[in-house]
Enzyme design. Sequence first.
Site, PDB file in Angstrom:
ATOM      1  CG  HIS A  74       7.430  -9.652  -6.336  1.00 33.03           C
ATOM      2  ND1 HIS A  74       8.032  -8.481  -5.930  1.00 33.03           N
ATOM      3  CD2 HIS A  74       6.302  -9.770  -5.593  1.00 33.03           C
ATOM      4  CE1 HIS A  74       7.286  -7.895  -5.027  1.00 33.03           C
ATOM      5  NE2 HIS A  74       6.240  -8.661  -4.772  1.00 33.03           N
ATOM      6  CG  HIS A 101       9.665 -10.064  -2.047  1.00 36.98           C
ATOM      7  ND1 HIS A 101       8.764 -10.616  -2.913  1.00 36.98           N
ATOM      8  CD2 HIS A 101       8.960  -9.715  -0.940  1.00 36.98           C
ATOM      9  CE1 HIS A 101       7.558 -10.610  -2.371  1.00 36.98           C
ATOM     10  NE2 HIS A 101       7.648 -10.064  -1.179  1.00 36.98           N
ATOM     11  N   GLY A 134       9.323  -2.393   1.569  1.00 35.60           N
ATOM     12  CA  GLY A 134       9.015  -1.737   0.298  1.00 35.60           C
ATOM     13  C   GLY A 134       7.975  -0.641   0.474  1.00 35.60           C
ATOM     14  CD  GLN A 164       3.994  -4.253   5.798  1.00 32.74           C
ATOM     15  OE1 GLN A 164       3.098  -5.043   6.036  1.00 32.74           O
ATOM     16  NE2 GLN A 164       4.998  -4.536   4.978  1.00 32.74           N
ATOM     17  CG  LEU A 213       7.207  -5.875  -9.694  1.00 34.47           C
ATOM     18  CD1 LEU A 213       8.554  -6.602  -9.664  1.00 34.47           C
ATOM     19  CD2 LEU A 213       6.387  -6.365 -10.875  1.00 34.47           C
ATOM     20  CB  SER A 214       1.687  -6.892  -5.587  1.00 32.07           C
ATOM     21  OG  SER A 214       0.854  -7.642  -4.735  1.00 32.07           O
TER      22      SER A 214
HETATM   23  O1  PAF Z   1       4.831  -7.047   3.730  1.00 29.98           O
HETATM   24  C1  PAF Z   1       4.722  -8.248   4.065  1.00 29.98           C
HETATM   25  O2  PAF Z   1       5.022  -9.158   3.294  1.00 29.98           O
HETATM   26  C2  PAF Z   1       4.186  -8.596   5.453  1.00 29.98           C
HETATM   27  O3  PAF Z   1       3.220  -7.708   5.861  1.00 29.98           O
HETATM   28  C3  PAF Z   1       5.300  -8.724   6.512  1.00 29.98           C
HETATM   29  C4  PAF Z   1       6.026  -7.411   6.722  1.00 29.98           C
HETATM   30  C5  PAF Z   1       6.296  -9.798   6.081  1.00 29.98           C
HETATM   31  C6  PAF Z   1       4.702  -9.151   7.861  1.00 29.98           C
HETATM   32  O4  PAF Z   1       4.029 -10.368   7.754  1.00 29.98           O
END
Ligand code: PAF
Length: 279
Positions: free
Chosen positions: A31, A34, A144, A150, A181-182
């Site tokens: 989306h 990204h 993001g 994360q 967005l997700s």
């Molecule tokens: O954020 C994500 O889409 C995932 O956690 C990642 C960083 C690609 C690892 O699989």
Amino acid sequence: MQIVSTIADARKIRASLNGTLGFVPTMGFLHEGHLSLVRRAREECDAVAVSIFVNPTQFSPNEDLNRYPRALERDLSLLKEAGVSFVFTPDAGEIYPPGFATSIDVGDVAKPLEGAVRPGHFSGVATVVTKLFNIIQPTKAFFGQKDAQQCAVIRRLVTDLNIPVDVVICDIVRNEKGLALSSRNSYLTDSEQERALLLHESLGKAQERIASGERNAETIKTLIAAILSKDPDFSVDYISVADPYSLTELDSVDDEALISLAVKVGNTRLLDNILVRKK
Ligand code: PAF
């Protein structure tokens, strides 16, 4: 744009590239969030690599691995249009061959919040990101802010394991109404999408209260909880006011704070957050 699915081919392409390489790891179903990472990588680096891999080790057995949205052809055409040099699309057997046994535990930063609700999740993320960094060998990697924990986990990992990659954290991208967005937003019905706007609204109100002098973390959490309780179908997993790097809960917002929440809207678990500063 080259598309490769083996580690050997990814390494060959990497070796053929001169200059700096930006890397955007993804699980696909791309989306605008990204694509904003890809654009930033293009601005800051000579070439850009993207991985598309729905990583099984970061899903618990009861989670949505099998129904996680996928749209490989569409993703590839978006990445081509965005000027990406190469895309790495391995399958699970390439990343986790028979006998694979190593996993990375990043310690305390992975324990609260998402880590408490999704045991093993961050070990899966840290392990796959380390492997992807070793395969792609990027100069910079772009993540993001929506997945704030994360980001903290990856910063910790890169520092602790001396991985020579600059981690760049990019702002949350929202739709015109404010929903972060997700890929998982695709699970929401139209009505759930509307109701989910309350998440961002509650964070905005918290930010206003802090701007007008509120410091007490418990008061801020109570304010957010009261706003979210307006929707009886929401189920709140957590509301947190924490240090953005260690994720330790704060009593008082004296400097920088990460206000984050996880809420189940219908059957879909959504995350949102804001970073606030005292001034
Ligand atoms: O954020 C994500 O889409 C995932 O956690 C990642 C960083 C690609 C690892 O699989």
